[in-house]
Scaffold this motif. Structure first.
Motif, PDB file in Angstrom:
ATOM      1  N   VAL A 141      40.015   4.897 -19.838  1.00  0.00           N
ATOM      2  CA  VAL A 141      39.909   6.332 -20.127  1.00  0.00           C
ATOM      3  C   VAL A 141      38.461   6.764 -19.913  1.00  0.00           C
ATOM      4  CG1 VAL A 141      40.087   8.116 -21.914  1.00  0.00           C
ATOM      5  CG2 VAL A 141      41.796   6.281 -21.813  1.00  0.00           C
ATOM      6  N   PRO A 142      38.176   7.703 -19.019  1.00  0.00           N
ATOM      7  CA  PRO A 142      36.800   8.185 -18.842  1.00  0.00           C
ATOM      8  C   PRO A 142      36.236   8.723 -20.160  1.00  0.00           C
ATOM      9  CG  PRO A 142      38.185   8.947 -17.044  1.00  0.00           C
ATOM     10  CD  PRO A 142      39.103   8.348 -18.070  1.00  0.00           C
ATOM     11  N   LEU A 143      34.977   8.411 -20.423  1.00  0.00           N
ATOM     12  CA  LEU A 143      34.342   8.795 -21.683  1.00  0.00           C
ATOM     13  C   LEU A 143      33.018   9.493 -21.376  1.00  0.00           C
ATOM     14  CD1 LEU A 143      34.232   8.676 -24.796  1.00  0.00           C
ATOM     15  CD2 LEU A 143      33.200   6.396 -24.575  1.00  0.00           C
ATOM     16  N   TYR A 144      32.824  10.661 -21.997  1.00  0.00           N
ATOM     17  CA  TYR A 144      31.655  11.492 -21.727  1.00  0.00           C
ATOM     18  C   TYR A 144      30.966  11.887 -23.028  1.00  0.00           C
ATOM     19  CZ  TYR A 144      34.301  12.013 -17.380  1.00  0.00           C
ATOM     20  OH  TYR A 144      35.000  11.773 -16.232  1.00  0.00           O
ATOM     21  N   ARG A 145      29.683  12.273 -22.912  1.00  0.00           N
ATOM     22  CA  ARG A 145      28.903  12.729 -24.071  1.00  0.00           C
ATOM     23  C   ARG A 145      28.190  14.029 -23.731  1.00  0.00           C
ATOM     24  NH1 ARG A 145      25.421   8.754 -24.518  1.00  0.00           N
ATOM     25  NH2 ARG A 145      23.785   9.864 -23.386  1.00  0.00           N
ATOM     26  N   LEU A 146      28.187  14.944 -24.696  1.00  0.00           N
ATOM     27  CA  LEU A 146      27.458  16.206 -24.575  1.00  0.00           C
ATOM     28  C   LEU A 146      26.605  16.367 -25.823  1.00  0.00           C
ATOM     29  CD1 LEU A 146      28.861  19.699 -23.604  1.00  0.00           C
ATOM     30  CD2 LEU A 146      27.665  19.405 -25.768  1.00  0.00           C
ATOM     31  N   GLU A 147      25.319  16.608 -25.651  1.00  0.00           N
ATOM     32  CA  GLU A 147      24.420  16.868 -26.778  1.00  0.00           C
ATOM     33  C   GLU A 147      24.092  18.349 -26.802  1.00  0.00           C
ATOM     34  OE1 GLU A 147      20.997  14.326 -26.645  1.00  0.00           O
ATOM     35  OE2 GLU A 147      22.213  12.511 -26.422  1.00  0.00           O
ATOM     36  N   LYS A 148      24.116  18.931 -28.004  1.00  0.00           N
ATOM     37  CA  LYS A 148      23.868  20.363 -28.149  1.00  0.00           C
ATOM     38  C   LYS A 148      22.986  20.613 -29.362  1.00  0.00           C
ATOM     39  CE  LYS A 148      28.165  20.943 -30.741  1.00  0.00           C
ATOM     40  NZ  LYS A 148      27.561  21.331 -32.022  1.00  0.00           N
TER      41      LYS A 148
ATOM     42  N   GLY B 139      47.139   6.762 -18.708  1.00  0.00           N
ATOM     43  CA  GLY B 139      48.057   7.489 -17.834  1.00  0.00           C
ATOM     44  C   GLY B 139      48.401   8.873 -18.344  1.00  0.00           C
ATOM     45  N   ASP B 140      47.942   9.187 -19.575  1.00  0.00           N
ATOM     46  CA  ASP B 140      48.303  10.456 -20.208  1.00  0.00           C
ATOM     47  C   ASP B 140      47.101  11.364 -20.470  1.00  0.00           C
ATOM     48  OD1 ASP B 140      50.287  12.181 -21.432  1.00  0.00           O
ATOM     49  OD2 ASP B 140      49.447  11.604 -23.370  1.00  0.00           O
ATOM     50  N   ILE B 141      45.888  10.811 -20.379  1.00  0.00           N
ATOM     51  CA  ILE B 141      44.674  11.549 -20.735  1.00  0.00           C
ATOM     52  C   ILE B 141      43.648  11.410 -19.613  1.00  0.00           C
ATOM     53  CG2 ILE B 141      42.702  11.603 -22.333  1.00  0.00           C
ATOM     54  CD1 ILE B 141      45.187  12.718 -23.596  1.00  0.00           C
TER      55      ILE B 141
END
Length: 197
Positions: A94-101, A44-46
């Protein structure tokens, strides 16, 4: 929509653990507190958590700009490339995402995309569209943690500031190689929209 988002920068074994290929001194002491903090995030906060992964290929790394400064590290799929944290500790709401760089700055490469870890079949989202959508949805504060403070964390913060976000960096959840976060706050971010907590 809470207006707050989290980025965990490069919390990978090669950086975070003493036997890693590019160990950041003291980073192993962050693992427990970061896992606890992530586990305590309130849906509810993030609005979500993005984990970035420094990602290299052993065949092409020697010709990269980083090779002049640092040994080979974070080879895709290797033990050192994997997160030192436990993403499963994050509340599944909580939605969780990944970014590769492949470079220091998560903003530099033009075709970087963001994957939805909880829905891997969804198409990847272009990075710039992802952050523009966050702004449109009312997210204005991004909490940034991870390593290294004076490299990839620094560039993550710079890109967020350029895109109009307010940035919060918890002192206890980042470590630098040469400069620590307090020095960056004075030298690079004085008078800018960054708060150390």
């Amino acid at each position: 929509m809470t207006g707050r988002f989290v980025i965990v920068v490069d919390a990978q074994r090669d950086f975070m653990l003493p036997d890693g290929a590019l160990y950041v001194a003291g980073a192993e002491t962050l693992v427990g507190p970061m896992n606890d903090w992530l586990a305590a995030l309130d849906p509810g906060d993030i609005d979500g958590v993005l984990m970035t992964f420094d990602t290299h290929d052993a065949a092409t790394y020697p010709s990269s700009g980083e090779a002049a400064q640092f040994p080979l590290h974070c080879v895709r799929g290797s033990a050192g490339w994997r997160s030192a944290l436990d993403p499963a500790a994050i509340d599944p709401a909580v939605p969780l995402y990944r970014l590769e760089k492949g470079v220091f700055a998560m903003w530099e490469e033009p075709h970087v995309t963001i994957d939805d870890v909880r829905a891997p079949d969804r198409p990847a989202i272009p990075r710039d569209r992802f952050f523009a959508d966050l702004k449109t949805r009312g997210v204005d504060e991004v909490i940034v943690t991870g390593v290294a403070a004076d490299f990839c964390v620094r560039w993550a913060v710079e890109g967020l500031l350029a895109r109009g976000f307010h940035v919060v960096v918890p002192r206890a959840m980042t470590r630098g190689i040469v400069r620590q976060i307090d020095a960056l706050a004075v030298d690079d971010w004085a008078g800018r929209n960054v708060v150390l907590s």
